[in-house]
Design a protein around this motif. Sequence first.
Motif, PDB file in Angstrom:
ATOM      1  N   PRO A 185       1.245  -1.723   0.062  1.00  0.00           N
ATOM      2  CA  PRO A 185       0.289  -0.035   0.114  1.00  0.00           C
ATOM      3  C   PRO A 185       1.001   1.525  -0.097  1.00  0.00           C
ATOM      4  CG  PRO A 185      -0.418  -1.207   1.695  1.00  0.00           C
ATOM      5  CD  PRO A 185       0.560  -1.827   1.277  1.00  0.00           C
ATOM      6  N   THR A 186       1.397   1.230   0.217  1.00  0.00           N
ATOM      7  CA  THR A 186       2.533   2.431   0.188  1.00  0.00           C
ATOM      8  C   THR A 186       3.940   2.123  -0.711  1.00  0.00           C
ATOM      9  OG1 THR A 186       2.344   2.881   3.169  1.00  0.00           O
ATOM     10  CG2 THR A 186       4.841   4.081   2.010  1.00  0.00           C
ATOM     11  N   PHE A 187       3.829   3.237  -1.322  1.00  0.00           N
ATOM     12  CA  PHE A 187       4.610   3.313  -2.753  1.00  0.00           C
ATOM     13  C   PHE A 187       4.908   4.082  -2.865  1.00  0.00           C
ATOM     14  CE2 PHE A 187       0.669   3.202  -3.869  1.00  0.00           C
ATOM     15  CZ  PHE A 187       0.541   4.823  -5.322  1.00  0.00           C
ATOM     16  N   PRO A 188       6.227   4.142  -3.688  1.00  0.00           N
ATOM     17  CA  PRO A 188       6.983   5.597  -3.886  1.00  0.00           C
ATOM     18  C   PRO A 188       6.557   6.799  -5.094  1.00  0.00           C
ATOM     19  CG  PRO A 188       8.444   3.888  -4.830  1.00  0.00           C
ATOM     20  CD  PRO A 188       7.347   3.468  -4.346  1.00  0.00           C
ATOM     21  N   LEU A 189       6.328   7.417  -5.096  1.00  0.00           N
ATOM     22  CA  LEU A 189       5.923   8.374  -5.960  1.00  0.00           C
ATOM     23  C   LEU A 189       6.956   8.763  -6.929  1.00  0.00           C
ATOM     24  CD1 LEU A 189       2.681  11.055  -4.032  1.00  0.00           C
ATOM     25  CD2 LEU A 189       2.630   8.539  -5.370  1.00  0.00           C
TER      26      LEU A 189
ATOM     27  N   VAL B  47      20.926  10.164 -15.137  1.00  0.00           N
ATOM     28  CA  VAL B  47      20.319  10.546 -14.136  1.00  0.00           C
ATOM     29  C   VAL B  47      18.379  10.800 -14.360  1.00  0.00           C
ATOM     30  CG1 VAL B  47      19.157  11.886 -12.212  1.00  0.00           C
ATOM     31  CG2 VAL B  47      21.734  11.588 -12.683  1.00  0.00           C
ATOM     32  N   LEU B  48      17.762   9.293 -14.511  1.00  0.00           N
ATOM     33  CA  LEU B  48      16.606   9.437 -14.988  1.00  0.00           C
ATOM     34  C   LEU B  48      15.920   8.809 -13.790  1.00  0.00           C
ATOM     35  CD1 LEU B  48      14.551   8.414 -16.820  1.00  0.00           C
ATOM     36  CD2 LEU B  48      15.192   5.934 -16.329  1.00  0.00           C
ATOM     37  N   LEU B  49      14.703  10.694 -14.152  1.00  0.00           N
ATOM     38  CA  LEU B  49      13.651  10.505 -13.063  1.00  0.00           C
ATOM     39  C   LEU B  49      11.818  10.168 -13.164  1.00  0.00           C
ATOM     40  CD1 LEU B  49      12.186  11.981  -9.855  1.00  0.00           C
ATOM     41  CD2 LEU B  49      12.387  13.718 -11.304  1.00  0.00           C
ATOM     42  N   LEU B  50      11.217   8.942 -13.106  1.00  0.00           N
ATOM     43  CA  LEU B  50      10.223   8.759 -13.239  1.00  0.00           C
ATOM     44  C   LEU B  50       8.950   9.132 -13.037  1.00  0.00           C
ATOM     45  CD1 LEU B  50      11.059   4.593 -14.205  1.00  0.00           C
ATOM     46  CD2 LEU B  50      11.387   6.733 -15.680  1.00  0.00           C
ATOM     47  N   ASP B  51       8.012   8.884 -12.670  1.00  0.00           N
ATOM     48  CA  ASP B  51       6.961   9.285 -12.319  1.00  0.00           C
ATOM     49  C   ASP B  51       6.170   8.205 -11.920  1.00  0.00           C
ATOM     50  OD1 ASP B  51       3.949   9.728 -11.368  1.00  0.00           O
ATOM     51  OD2 ASP B  51       4.022  11.824 -11.959  1.00  0.00           O
ATOM     52  N   ASN B  52       5.624   7.478 -10.978  1.00  0.00           N
ATOM     53  CA  ASN B  52       5.884   6.123 -10.646  1.00  0.00           C
ATOM     54  C   ASN B  52       4.199   5.971 -10.857  1.00  0.00           C
ATOM     55  OD1 ASN B  52       6.609   3.489  -9.863  1.00  0.00           O
ATOM     56  ND2 ASN B  52       5.610   3.422  -7.610  1.00  0.00           N
ATOM     57  N   LEU B  53       3.413   6.894 -10.814  1.00  0.00           N
ATOM     58  CA  LEU B  53       1.701   6.911 -11.482  1.00  0.00           C
ATOM     59  C   LEU B  53       1.330   6.700 -12.714  1.00  0.00           C
ATOM     60  CD1 LEU B  53       0.090   9.151  -8.383  1.00  0.00           C
ATOM     61  CD2 LEU B  53       0.301   6.771  -8.409  1.00  0.00           C
TER      62      LEU B  53
ATOM     63  N   VAL C  47      23.611   0.255 -11.707  1.00  0.00           N
ATOM     64  CA  VAL C  47      22.525   1.615 -12.170  1.00  0.00           C
ATOM     65  C   VAL C  47      22.142   1.755 -10.678  1.00  0.00           C
ATOM     66  CG1 VAL C  47      20.036   2.134 -12.595  1.00  0.00           C
ATOM     67  CG2 VAL C  47      22.068   1.265 -14.166  1.00  0.00           C
ATOM     68  N   LEU C  48      22.006   3.165 -10.071  1.00  0.00           N
ATOM     69  CA  LEU C  48      21.402   2.797  -8.556  1.00  0.00           C
ATOM     70  C   LEU C  48      20.241   3.440  -8.907  1.00  0.00           C
ATOM     71  CD1 LEU C  48      24.965   4.319  -7.005  1.00  0.00           C
ATOM     72  CD2 LEU C  48      24.200   1.956  -7.273  1.00  0.00           C
ATOM     73  N   ALA C  49      19.485   3.388  -7.657  1.00  0.00           N
ATOM     74  CA  ALA C  49      18.338   3.424  -7.596  1.00  0.00           C
ATOM     75  C   ALA C  49      18.420   4.935  -6.394  1.00  0.00           C
ATOM     76  CB  ALA C  49      17.579   2.834  -7.342  1.00  0.00           C
ATOM     77  N   SER C  50      16.841   5.561  -5.860  1.00  0.00           N
ATOM     78  CA  SER C  50      16.607   6.552  -5.128  1.00  0.00           C
ATOM     79  C   SER C  50      15.220   6.335  -4.797  1.00  0.00           C
ATOM     80  CB  SER C  50      17.201   7.731  -4.523  1.00  0.00           C
ATOM     81  OG  SER C  50      17.052   8.272  -3.299  1.00  0.00           O
ATOM     82  N   LEU C  51      14.258   5.906  -3.988  1.00  0.00           N
ATOM     83  CA  LEU C  51      13.191   6.105  -3.951  1.00  0.00           C
ATOM     84  C   LEU C  51      12.414   6.920  -2.864  1.00  0.00           C
ATOM     85  CD1 LEU C  51      12.220   2.320  -3.228  1.00  0.00           C
ATOM     86  CD2 LEU C  51      12.619   3.298  -5.496  1.00  0.00           C
ATOM     87  N   CYS C  52      11.106   7.813  -3.871  1.00  0.00           N
ATOM     88  CA  CYS C  52      10.962   9.129  -2.472  1.00  0.00           C
ATOM     89  C   CYS C  52       8.946   9.296  -2.977  1.00  0.00           C
ATOM     90  CB  CYS C  52      11.174  10.409  -3.226  1.00  0.00           C
ATOM     91  SG  CYS C  52      12.722  10.318  -3.994  1.00  0.00           S
ATOM     92  N   LYS C  53       8.911   9.907  -2.038  1.00  0.00           N
ATOM     93  CA  LYS C  53       7.167  10.558  -1.497  1.00  0.00           C
ATOM     94  C   LYS C  53       6.641  10.870  -2.472  1.00  0.00           C
ATOM     95  CE  LYS C  53       7.390   8.817   3.436  1.00  0.00           C
ATOM     96  NZ  LYS C  53       7.449   8.857   4.998  1.00  0.00           N
TER      97      LYS C  53
END
Length: 273
Positions: free
Chosen positions: A71-75, A246-252, A267-273
Amino acid sequence: MHETGAILFRGFSSVLSASEFNDVVEAFGFEELPYVGGAAPRTNVVGRVFTSNESPPDQKIPFHHEMAQVPTFPLKVFFFCEVEPKIGGETPIVLSHVIYDKMKQKYPEFVDRLEEHGLIYTRVLGEGDDPSSPIGRGWVSTFMTKDKAVAEERAAKLGMTLEWTDDGVKTVMGPIPAIKFDETRQRKIWFNSMVAAYTGWEDARNDPVKSVTFGDGTPLPAHVIHDCLKILEEESVAIPWQKGDVLLLDNLAVLHARRAFEPPRRVLASLCK
């Protein structure tokens, strides 16, 4: 981001290391999302930066929205290419509302059932991480504790039930929605990990066909899942990685995947609210 769902930042010579990538993430001002409940084996590198899925290079990672099975996922999801692949290793992306529209048009009854019942995801975890598996994250790192009681508490907050076994735990999540409504764009999206689970959640502990079902427990039709995978591939775009990207994705808005590759690749990653 609102229009395209993804932005590729390329050619910035000041972003070549993990710590510099961390500075980029910090500069955007998005709040960090802890990786609790995710399936992929990952390692913290520096600050808010983690490795992306560490599964073997010969394995594809199928299309998914990041952490759609909880239920809690990055945006927002950031990716950074520290070492570009020798061959392959692209991160294909695809617009989620396009997949919803195509599936609704081709399989209206299937999509109606998804909207009514949602999905149940089931995964068996060992105690420690298994880097040979694309879903090899053990329960200790999944719930960030060695205490079973604390793990159960954290699972419950996610709406997940745990069934302990002699050498691990079976996690059951759901029913959880498979279709969401993107309020910012006023459209329905294919927000799930159905294809990824059904075709990719396979290791010594897990049978992918049993890893995801309709929310009422009935099996998913294999031919529809495999056709959905085909539609995802046909509609996707894959840009080869270059060092410093750097690739920025809108997870919705977008689903992403990973193609097989010949090392090296980091390839590294970072997750954000």
